[in-house]
Write an enzyme that holds these catalytic residues in place. Structure first.
Site, mmCIF file in Angstrom:
data_model
loop_
_atom_site.group_PDB
_atom_site.id
_atom_site.type_symbol
_atom_site.label_atom_id
_atom_site.label_comp_id
_atom_site.label_asym_id
_atom_site.label_seq_id
_atom_site.Cartn_x
_atom_site.Cartn_y
_atom_site.Cartn_z
ATOM 1 N N HIS A 1 -2.342 -4.865 -8.243
ATOM 2 C CA HIS A 1 -3.304 -5.533 -7.356
ATOM 3 C C HIS A 1 -3.486 -7.000 -7.801
ATOM 4 C CE1 HIS A 1 -5.044 -1.248 -7.103
ATOM 5 N NE2 HIS A 1 -4.568 -1.496 -5.897
ATOM 6 N N GLY B 1 1.937 -4.798 -1.280
ATOM 7 C CA GLY B 1 2.989 -4.495 -2.246
ATOM 8 C C GLY B 1 4.214 -3.838 -1.633
ATOM 9 N N SER C 1 -2.941 3.371 -8.703
ATOM 10 C CA SER C 1 -4.256 3.930 -9.033
ATOM 11 C C SER C 1 -4.125 5.418 -9.339
ATOM 12 C CB SER C 1 -5.221 3.727 -7.867
ATOM 13 O OG SER C 1 -5.252 2.364 -7.528
HETATM 14 P P1 AMP Z 1 -3.933 0.541 -2.956
HETATM 15 O O1 AMP Z 1 -5.185 0.122 -3.647
HETATM 16 O O2 AMP Z 1 -3.139 1.552 -3.710
HETATM 17 O O3 AMP Z 1 -4.145 0.883 -1.507
HETATM 18 O O4 AMP Z 1 -3.003 -0.747 -2.942
HETATM 19 C C1 AMP Z 1 -3.436 -1.981 -2.445
HETATM 20 C C2 AMP Z 1 -2.262 -2.909 -2.371
HETATM 21 O O5 AMP Z 1 -1.690 -3.061 -3.667
HETATM 22 C C3 AMP Z 1 -1.141 -2.378 -1.462
HETATM 23 O O6 AMP Z 1 -0.617 -3.444 -0.705
HETATM 24 C C4 AMP Z 1 -0.140 -1.839 -2.448
HETATM 25 O O7 AMP Z 1 1.183 -1.843 -1.955
HETATM 26 C C5 AMP Z 1 -0.290 -2.820 -3.594
HETATM 27 N N1 AMP Z 1 0.208 -2.254 -4.839
HETATM 28 C C6 AMP Z 1 -0.068 -1.027 -5.338
HETATM 29 N N2 AMP Z 1 0.618 -0.814 -6.488
HETATM 30 C C7 AMP Z 1 1.342 -1.933 -6.716
HETATM 31 C C8 AMP Z 1 2.258 -2.329 -7.738
HETATM 32 N N3 AMP Z 1 2.565 -1.536 -8.763
HETATM 33 N N4 AMP Z 1 2.818 -3.563 -7.661
HETATM 34 C C9 AMP Z 1 2.512 -4.390 -6.617
HETATM 35 N N5 AMP Z 1 1.649 -4.063 -5.626
HETATM 36 C C10 AMP Z 1 1.084 -2.862 -5.665
#
Ligand code: AMP
Length: 271
Positions: free
Chosen positions: A33, A144, A182
């Site tokens: 993030h 991501g 997460s």
């Molecule tokens: P989430 O909180 O899991 O819904 O993720 C929020 C954003 O963070 C989304 O656009 C995900 O694709 C991105 N994201 C999650 N994990 C990673 C990672 N390891 N590297 C880069 N971006 C990420």
């Protein structure tokens, strides 16, 4: 950093700005993030981050209940970056109340990968991204590559309605090559060792698959072997084209997509 708890105060705060970068998250902030936040901060003059665990994108009640939540620590981590101007932490009603929208439906060709295995998931993602985009009105959204299908569908869907660029950012991994997520907070030490072994195998597989004549047929046999060897359930292991997500038989412009369960936790990645 200003923390805003409802859309009225957020809209008011953002009214005077025209170059807004937006990083939507579900919290439990990690370095993945934070890398999106850095990107937004480099490119845009103001950065908005949202933390909202969207119940509509969980096709499984238990998954929603156990999804890691840690708002205090999230605020600390985000504030420490000094790269975020506005943090939006809405309640469920702020996003969904009094705002009936036509139900979003995926078309048949999009019902692949996670859409096939998590019924209703992307409909929930697209719905909340539509609502958040109409509230924040960002110039750019940073997401991501780790969730590549999500990025692909959000890009395709928002393009029809908004003048907003959706920018894919590289996947951040730990020293054992596991993509940060997460959901990793729900894994045991032993699970993490297996996850690392699996991703390392997939990295080698992606290099060697060049030599295989029918790549997706070969991947089916690799999937069976991995399931047996690590005693895991794999939803899919497929090589797909990054422009249209169709099954691919070449390495160029293609990624290897995987989803599997460890300790009842569903993990996804792509290489
Ligand atoms: P989430 O909180 O899991 O819904 O993720 C929020 C954003 O963070 C989304 O656009 C995900 O694709 C991105 N994201 C999650 N994990 C990673 C990672 N390891 N590297 C880069 N971006 C990420």
């Amino acid at each position: 950093m200003k923390i805003l708890l409802n859309k009225t105060s957020l809209t008011k705060s953002l009214r005077q700005f025209s170059d807004i970068g937006f990083v939507p998250t579900m919290g439990s902030i990690h370095k993945g993030h934070l890398s999106l936040i850095s990107k937004s901060n480099q490119i845009c003059s103001k950065t908005v981050v949202s933390i909202f665990v969207n119940p509509k994108q969980f096709n499984n009640k238990k998954d929603f209940k156990t999804y890691p939540k840690n708002i205090k620590n999230d605020i600390k981590l985000i504030s420490k970056t000094k790269k975020v101007d506005f943090l939006y932490v809405p309640k469920l009603t702020d996003i969904f109340k009094n705002n009936k929208k036509p139900k979003i439906k995926l078309i048949k060709i999009d019902k692949i990968l996670c859409a096939k295995f998590r019924k209703g998931h992307f409909e929930g993602v697209l719905d909340v991204m539509d609502r958040l985009t109409s509230i924040v009105k960002p110039n750019k959204i940073f997401m991501g590559n780790k969730d590549f299908q999500q990025l692909f569908l959000v890009k395709k869907y928002l393009k029809k309605k908004y003048n907003t660029d959706v920018i894919g950012c590289k996947t951040i991994r730990n020293k054992d090559r596991i993509a940060l997520s997460s959901r990793n907070y729900l894994l045991t030490k032993e699970n993490l060792i297996i996850a690392s072994k699996i991703i390392k195998k997939l990295i080698v597989l992606k290099k060697n698959i060049k030599l295989e004549k029918n790549k997706n047929k070969y991947l089916l046999s690799v999937k069976k072997d991995l399931q047996k060897r690590f005693k895991i359930k794999i939803d899919y292991l497929e090589l797909r084209n990054t422009d249209n997500l169709k099954l691919s038989n070449v390495i160029d412009r293609s990624r290897l997509f995987v989803s599997y369960y460890l300790n009842g936790v569903r993990l996804i990645d792509n290489l």
